[in-house]
Design a protein around this motif. Structure first.
Motif, PDB file in Angstrom:
ATOM      1  N   PHE A  68      -9.852  -5.025   3.978  1.00 38.51           N
ATOM      2  CA  PHE A  68      -8.530  -5.833   4.559  1.00 38.51           C
ATOM      3  C   PHE A  68      -8.941  -7.543   4.622  1.00 38.51           C
ATOM      4  O   PHE A  68      -9.872  -7.577   5.198  1.00 38.51           O
ATOM      5  CB  PHE A  68      -8.292  -5.269   6.028  1.00 38.51           C
ATOM      6  CG  PHE A  68      -7.521  -3.938   6.044  1.00 38.51           C
ATOM      7  CD1 PHE A  68      -6.375  -3.659   6.393  1.00 38.51           C
ATOM      8  CD2 PHE A  68      -8.055  -2.793   5.876  1.00 38.51           C
ATOM      9  CE1 PHE A  68      -5.505  -2.510   6.626  1.00 38.51           C
ATOM     10  CE2 PHE A  68      -7.828  -1.362   5.985  1.00 38.51           C
ATOM     11  CZ  PHE A  68      -6.124  -1.548   6.116  1.00 38.51           C
ATOM     12  N   SER A  69      -7.877  -8.074   4.239  1.00 40.08           N
ATOM     13  CA  SER A  69      -7.879  -9.259   4.568  1.00 40.08           C
ATOM     14  C   SER A  69      -6.472 -10.019   5.172  1.00 40.08           C
ATOM     15  O   SER A  69      -5.604  -9.582   4.788  1.00 40.08           O
ATOM     16  CB  SER A  69      -7.887 -10.104   3.123  1.00 40.08           C
ATOM     17  OG  SER A  69      -9.117 -10.122   2.555  1.00 40.08           O
ATOM     18  N   LYS A  73      -2.496   1.423  -0.568  1.00 42.66           N
ATOM     19  CA  LYS A  73      -0.891   1.513   0.016  1.00 42.66           C
ATOM     20  C   LYS A  73      -0.922   2.206   1.150  1.00 42.66           C
ATOM     21  O   LYS A  73      -0.166   1.692   2.231  1.00 42.66           O
ATOM     22  CB  LYS A  73      -0.056   2.273  -1.049  1.00 42.66           C
ATOM     23  CG  LYS A  73       1.241   2.369  -0.588  1.00 42.66           C
ATOM     24  CD  LYS A  73       2.251   1.186  -1.147  1.00 42.66           C
ATOM     25  CE  LYS A  73       3.778   1.639  -0.761  1.00 42.66           C
ATOM     26  NZ  LYS A  73       4.250   0.622   0.319  1.00 42.66           N
ATOM     27  N   VAL A  74      -1.452   3.426   1.210  1.00 42.79           N
ATOM     28  CA  VAL A  74      -1.369   4.169   2.610  1.00 42.79           C
ATOM     29  C   VAL A  74      -2.102   3.440   3.525  1.00 42.79           C
ATOM     30  O   VAL A  74      -1.659   3.403   4.891  1.00 42.79           O
ATOM     31  CB  VAL A  74      -1.768   5.641   2.434  1.00 42.79           C
ATOM     32  CG1 VAL A  74      -2.009   6.407   3.517  1.00 42.79           C
ATOM     33  CG2 VAL A  74      -1.253   6.294   1.644  1.00 42.79           C
ATOM     34  N   SER A  75      -3.298   2.923   3.428  1.00 42.51           N
ATOM     35  CA  SER A  75      -3.949   2.109   4.508  1.00 42.51           C
ATOM     36  C   SER A  75      -3.093   1.026   4.983  1.00 42.51           C
ATOM     37  O   SER A  75      -3.221   0.857   6.036  1.00 42.51           O
ATOM     38  CB  SER A  75      -5.159   1.374   3.856  1.00 42.51           C
ATOM     39  OG  SER A  75      -6.065   2.730   3.640  1.00 42.51           O
ATOM     40  N   ARG A  76      -2.528   0.402   4.128  1.00 42.40           N
ATOM     41  CA  ARG A  76      -1.857  -0.982   4.588  1.00 42.40           C
ATOM     42  C   ARG A  76      -0.491  -0.589   5.160  1.00 42.40           C
ATOM     43  O   ARG A  76      -0.109  -1.033   6.256  1.00 42.40           O
ATOM     44  CB  ARG A  76      -1.460  -2.015   3.334  1.00 42.40           C
ATOM     45  CG  ARG A  76      -0.847  -3.237   3.920  1.00 42.40           C
ATOM     46  CD  ARG A  76      -0.315  -4.099   2.745  1.00 42.40           C
ATOM     47  NE  ARG A  76      -0.031  -5.285   3.212  1.00 42.40           N
ATOM     48  CZ  ARG A  76       1.141  -5.463   3.687  1.00 42.40           C
ATOM     49  NH1 ARG A  76       2.044  -4.504   3.928  1.00 42.40           N
ATOM     50  NH2 ARG A  76       1.588  -6.723   4.159  1.00 42.40           N
ATOM     51  N   ASP A  77       0.206   0.829   4.791  1.00 43.40           N
ATOM     52  CA  ASP A  77       1.388   1.012   5.594  1.00 43.40           C
ATOM     53  C   ASP A  77       0.973   1.589   6.802  1.00 43.40           C
ATOM     54  O   ASP A  77       1.799   1.061   7.751  1.00 43.40           O
ATOM     55  CB  ASP A  77       2.054   2.317   4.589  1.00 43.40           C
ATOM     56  CG  ASP A  77       2.821   1.505   3.370  1.00 43.40           C
ATOM     57  OD1 ASP A  77       2.861   0.304   3.376  1.00 43.40           O
ATOM     58  OD2 ASP A  77       3.243   2.448   2.681  1.00 43.40           O
ATOM     59  N   ARG A  78      -0.046   2.206   6.900  1.00 44.69           N
ATOM     60  CA  ARG A  78      -0.466   2.688   8.448  1.00 44.69           C
ATOM     61  C   ARG A  78      -0.585   1.669   9.214  1.00 44.69           C
ATOM     62  O   ARG A  78      -0.315   1.666  10.416  1.00 44.69           O
ATOM     63  CB  ARG A  78      -1.438   3.681   8.209  1.00 44.69           C
ATOM     64  CG  ARG A  78      -1.424   5.194   7.431  1.00 44.69           C
ATOM     65  CD  ARG A  78      -2.593   5.893   7.292  1.00 44.69           C
ATOM     66  NE  ARG A  78      -2.513   7.232   6.875  1.00 44.69           N
ATOM     67  CZ  ARG A  78      -3.374   8.375   6.648  1.00 44.69           C
ATOM     68  NH1 ARG A  78      -4.530   7.985   7.127  1.00 44.69           N
ATOM     69  NH2 ARG A  78      -2.877   9.210   6.253  1.00 44.69           N
ATOM     70  N   PHE A  79      -1.288   0.674   8.751  1.00 40.90           N
ATOM     71  CA  PHE A  79      -1.634  -0.549   9.624  1.00 40.90           C
ATOM     72  C   PHE A  79      -0.260  -1.237   9.979  1.00 40.90           C
ATOM     73  O   PHE A  79      -0.068  -1.602  11.256  1.00 40.90           O
ATOM     74  CB  PHE A  79      -2.402  -1.717   8.877  1.00 40.90           C
ATOM     75  CG  PHE A  79      -2.616  -2.818   9.450  1.00 40.90           C
ATOM     76  CD1 PHE A  79      -3.674  -2.978  10.414  1.00 40.90           C
ATOM     77  CD2 PHE A  79      -2.005  -3.852   9.457  1.00 40.90           C
ATOM     78  CE1 PHE A  79      -3.866  -4.140  11.155  1.00 40.90           C
ATOM     79  CE2 PHE A  79      -2.077  -5.284   9.894  1.00 40.90           C
ATOM     80  CZ  PHE A  79      -3.196  -5.201  11.027  1.00 40.90           C
ATOM     81  N   MET A  80       0.666  -1.273   9.145  1.00 39.25           N
ATOM     82  CA  MET A  80       1.868  -1.926   9.399  1.00 39.25           C
ATOM     83  C   MET A  80       2.584  -1.182  10.752  1.00 39.25           C
ATOM     84  O   MET A  80       3.416  -1.711  11.454  1.00 39.25           O
ATOM     85  CB  MET A  80       2.599  -2.424   8.470  1.00 39.25           C
ATOM     86  CG  MET A  80       2.196  -3.560   7.457  1.00 39.25           C
ATOM     87  SD  MET A  80       1.694  -5.070   8.310  1.00 39.25           S
ATOM     88  CE  MET A  80       3.236  -5.436   8.333  1.00 39.25           C
ATOM     89  N   ASN A  81       2.493   0.160  10.257  1.00 40.31           N
ATOM     90  CA  ASN A  81       3.332   1.114  11.171  1.00 40.31           C
ATOM     91  C   ASN A  81       2.683   1.010  12.527  1.00 40.31           C
ATOM     92  O   ASN A  81       3.344   1.090  13.526  1.00 40.31           O
ATOM     93  CB  ASN A  81       3.278   2.494  10.660  1.00 40.31           C
ATOM     94  CG  ASN A  81       4.050   2.623   9.531  1.00 40.31           C
ATOM     95  OD1 ASN A  81       4.914   1.988   9.306  1.00 40.31           O
ATOM     96  ND2 ASN A  81       3.867   3.806   8.847  1.00 40.31           N
ATOM     97  N   GLU A  82       1.464   1.001  12.495  1.00 38.02           N
ATOM     98  CA  GLU A  82       0.641   0.700  14.043  1.00 38.02           C
ATOM     99  C   GLU A  82       0.705  -0.361  14.914  1.00 38.02           C
ATOM    100  O   GLU A  82       0.981  -0.429  15.914  1.00 38.02           O
ATOM    101  CB  GLU A  82      -1.068   1.021  13.836  1.00 38.02           C
ATOM    102  CG  GLU A  82      -1.444   2.362  13.331  1.00 38.02           C
ATOM    103  CD  GLU A  82      -2.851   2.492  12.975  1.00 38.02           C
ATOM    104  OE1 GLU A  82      -3.631   1.515  13.300  1.00 38.02           O
ATOM    105  OE2 GLU A  82      -3.074   3.511  12.426  1.00 38.02           O
ATOM    106  N   ILE A  83       0.875  -1.591  13.996  1.00 37.72           N
ATOM    107  CA  ILE A  83       1.176  -2.792  14.691  1.00 37.72           C
ATOM    108  C   ILE A  83       2.608  -2.979  15.026  1.00 37.72           C
ATOM    109  O   ILE A  83       2.991  -4.026  15.831  1.00 37.72           O
ATOM    110  CB  ILE A  83       0.457  -4.007  13.952  1.00 37.72           C
ATOM    111  CG1 ILE A  83       1.283  -4.097  12.522  1.00 37.72           C
ATOM    112  CG2 ILE A  83      -0.852  -3.859  13.838  1.00 37.72           C
ATOM    113  CD1 ILE A  83       1.071  -5.667  12.174  1.00 37.72           C
ATOM    114  N   SER A  84       3.555  -2.332  14.583  1.00 33.85           N
ATOM    115  CA  SER A  84       5.209  -2.495  14.630  1.00 33.85           C
ATOM    116  C   SER A  84       5.399  -2.507  16.042  1.00 33.85           C
ATOM    117  O   SER A  84       6.408  -3.175  16.576  1.00 33.85           O
ATOM    118  CB  SER A  84       5.973  -1.727  13.818  1.00 33.85           C
ATOM    119  OG  SER A  84       5.743  -0.210  14.337  1.00 33.85           O
ATOM    120  N   SER A  85       4.966  -1.763  17.169  1.00 37.32           N
ATOM    121  CA  SER A  85       5.352  -1.692  18.272  1.00 37.32           C
ATOM    122  C   SER A  85       4.792  -2.835  19.376  1.00 37.32           C
ATOM    123  O   SER A  85       5.342  -3.292  20.105  1.00 37.32           O
ATOM    124  CB  SER A  85       4.874  -0.474  19.049  1.00 37.32           C
ATOM    125  OG  SER A  85       3.318  -0.660  18.933  1.00 37.32           O
TER     126      SER A  85
END
Length: 190
Positions: free
Chosen positions: A59-60, A126-138
């Motif tokens: 991740f960068s 893709k899945v790693s990035r999508d999961r990260f974005m989902n986790e931080i959305s809150s």
């Protein structure tokens, strides 16, 4: 053995760049470019890839992208993957049209759709990035990152107009919709 490498998040205006490398130890059915697979299919394949491969994911964050440039982040991520997986293979193939100045890196356009190891890397990224974005959305409720994953959708641009950029937005990515222009020369890795 071949290590496939691909990235997710080169173009978004928020969130990290994620680069993954994968060496398949067993055959996996249904691999393809992550962009043509449904989210459900990607998630299922992700778990199978984790089980049946040697892999490394880098991740960068937005700050590093702003400071060093996207090409620098891509190149350093690839080099980290090569360093971490070189005991398992000596051949590395990146999706795309450049080797980023790395003499031992091969590249092929559309490799993510035609080479199973690159397809696997595409899915991991893709899945790693999508999961990260989902986790931080809150943590960033004004931006709905779980919906657009940081890409420059109309709703995302409207949220930036209303709330400004958050600390995970890439300030070096200028937005025409906000009247911004790219000034200066993009950082080069060569």
């Amino acid at each position: 053995m071949l290590c496939g490498i691909d990235e997710a998040g080169r173009g978004p205006i928020a969130g990290p760049l994620v680069v993954a490398g994968a060496i398949l130890l067993e055959d996996i059915k249904g691999l393809n470019d992550s962009k043509v697979l449904s989210e459900k299919k990607r998630e299922k394949l992700y778990e199978e890839i984790i089980e049946k491969s040697k892999y490394h994911i880098v991740f960068s964050n937005a700050d590093l992208i702003d400071e060093k440039g996207i090409s620098y982040c891509l190149k350093n991520s690839i080099l980290e993957i090569m360093e971490n997986l070189n005991e398992f293979c000596k051949e590395f193939l990146m999706d795309g049209n450049t080797s980023f100045g790395i003499s031992t890196l091969q590249h092929k356009i559309k490799a993510d759709a035609t080479i199973k190891e690159v397809s696997a890397a595409s899915i991991l990224a893709k899945v790693s990035r999508d999961r990260f974005m989902n986790e931080i959305s809150s943590k960033y409720p004004n931006y709905d990152f779980e919906k657009h994953k940081g890409y420059g959708t109309k709703a995302h641009i409207e949220a930036i107009k209303k709330f400004g950029r958050s600390d995970i937005h890439r300030v070096s990515f200028k937005l025409k919709a906000l009247g911004e222009e790219n000034i200066g020369v993009q950082k080069s890795l060569f």
